[in-house]
Design an enzyme around this catalytic site. Structure first.
Site, PDB file in Angstrom:
ATOM      1  N   ARG A  89      34.355   8.001  56.184  1.00 55.84           N
ATOM      2  CA  ARG A  89      34.241   8.591  57.800  1.00 55.84           C
ATOM      3  C   ARG A  89      35.790   8.536  58.605  1.00 55.84           C
ATOM      4  O   ARG A  89      36.578   9.430  59.014  1.00 55.84           O
ATOM      5  CB  ARG A  89      33.748   8.250  58.839  1.00 55.84           C
ATOM      6  CG  ARG A  89      32.535   9.402  58.812  1.00 55.84           C
ATOM      7  CD  ARG A  89      31.592   8.448  59.512  1.00 55.84           C
ATOM      8  NE  ARG A  89      30.447   9.515  60.083  1.00 55.84           N
ATOM      9  CZ  ARG A  89      28.695   9.688  59.916  1.00 55.84           C
ATOM     10  NH1 ARG A  89      29.115   9.192  58.723  1.00 55.84           N
ATOM     11  NH2 ARG A  89      28.452  10.278  61.018  1.00 55.84           N
ATOM     12  N   ARG A 128      15.895  18.836  64.806  1.00 54.15           N
ATOM     13  CA  ARG A 128      15.494  18.463  63.737  1.00 54.15           C
ATOM     14  C   ARG A 128      14.356  17.441  63.451  1.00 54.15           C
ATOM     15  O   ARG A 128      14.541  16.505  64.706  1.00 54.15           O
ATOM     16  CB  ARG A 128      16.819  17.842  63.078  1.00 54.15           C
ATOM     17  CG  ARG A 128      16.034  15.989  62.140  1.00 54.15           C
ATOM     18  CD  ARG A 128      17.570  15.524  61.887  1.00 54.15           C
ATOM     19  NE  ARG A 128      18.436  15.110  62.749  1.00 54.15           N
ATOM     20  CZ  ARG A 128      20.369  14.388  61.927  1.00 54.15           C
ATOM     21  NH1 ARG A 128      19.974  14.398  60.819  1.00 54.15           N
ATOM     22  NH2 ARG A 128      20.540  14.266  62.762  1.00 54.15           N
ATOM     23  N   ARG A 154      15.489  11.218  66.000  1.00 50.13           N
ATOM     24  CA  ARG A 154      16.811  10.611  66.317  1.00 50.13           C
ATOM     25  C   ARG A 154      16.642   9.927  67.187  1.00 50.13           C
ATOM     26  O   ARG A 154      17.401  11.628  68.828  1.00 50.13           O
ATOM     27  CB  ARG A 154      17.445  10.959  64.959  1.00 50.13           C
ATOM     28  CG  ARG A 154      17.836  10.229  63.886  1.00 50.13           C
ATOM     29  CD  ARG A 154      18.597  11.028  63.105  1.00 50.13           C
ATOM     30  NE  ARG A 154      19.785  10.690  63.506  1.00 50.13           N
ATOM     31  CZ  ARG A 154      20.666  11.232  61.977  1.00 50.13           C
ATOM     32  NH1 ARG A 154      20.450  11.365  61.031  1.00 50.13           N
ATOM     33  NH2 ARG A 154      22.218  11.066  62.571  1.00 50.13           N
TER      34      ARG A 154
END
Ligand code: AP5
Length: 207
Positions: A89, A128, A154
């Site tokens: 990343r 999500r 999440r």
């Protein structure tokens, strides 16, 4: 030689969804650094304690920490086809990965960039849901969980954290696009399409 495929893209682009399917249908080992870190937080390990605040704030955890985790993981996966989802990343992580793979007699075969507008990311991530038992990813509108499956959200899928994760992606991860383009390894998929269409595009690249 065993294949090493990297998935790059903003949060919510669908990297985890596609990697899970490739693992199920094509036998790839799916390595998600996000999943590894979240599991450590949930279990309250030393690693978990170190990374919790970074994840909840939408910031990247320190390079050295994540590089060491991947180093150990790669050693266990000799001869296996792998998808790296969420690593590297940063440029420092990409350089470290090149070195680690070389030592193991492997190389990066292809880098798949999931392109998607930021507005769509917010919609995908706010809808999500995850099955905590299996780790399977769902979406309340696009891929609802089957009846009876209990799902959770999440902690970093709150709108302000999503915006921070997007900012971090554009600043710290997007430079990898040029890094891999220069090596002729970059393949772009249109991640705003349906899951099946995205899957087909990915298969075209890796098969
Ligand atoms: P991580 O877990 O890697 O999060 P992310 O990169 O932000 O990616 P996401 O998991 O949010 O999205 P995704 O692209 O996998 O999308 P998904 O398939 O779920 O990282 C979390 C944190 O860990 C980081 O912020 C950082 O703190 C730390 N971290 C991890 N790796 C690190 C590293 N290398 N260095 C430093 N720190 C690190 O899909 C999203 C939703 O959309 C789902 O609901 C899905 O059902 C739905 N969906 C998927 N595809 C489609 C489609 N085609 N159409 C409609 N809906 C779709």
């Amino acid at each position: 030689m065993a294949k090493t495929i990297i998935f790059i893209g903003p949060p919510g682009a669908g990297k985890g969804t596609q990697a899970q399917r490739l693992a199920e249908e094509k036998g790839f080992v799916h390595i998600s650094t996000g999943d590894i870190l979240r599991e450590a937080v949930q279990r309250g390990t030393e690693l978990g304690k170190k990374v919790k605040e970074y994840i909840e704030a939408g910031k990247l955890v320190p390079d050295e920490l994540i590089i060491n985790i991947i180093k150990e993981k790669l050693k266990e996966l000799d001869g296996k086809d792998i998808i790296l989802d969420g690593f590297p990343r940063t440029i420092a992580q990409a350089e470290a990965l090149d070195k680690m793979l070389k030592e193991l007699g492997r190389k990066v075969d292809a880098v798949i960039l999931f392109e998607i507008p930021d507005e769509l990311v917010i919609e995908r991530l706010s809808g999500r849901r995850i099955d905590p038992k299996t780790g399977k990813v769902y979406h309340i509108k696009y891929n609802p969980p089957p009846p009876g499956v209990e799902v959770i959200q999440r902690d970093d899928d709150k709108e302000e954290v999503i915006r921070k994760r997007l900012e971090v992606y554009h600043q710290q991860t997007a430079p990898l696009i040029e890094y891999y383009r220069k090596q002729n390894k970059l393949h772009i998929v249109d991640a705003s399409k349906s899951p099946d269409e995205v899957y087909k595009e990915i298969l075209n690249v890796i098969e």
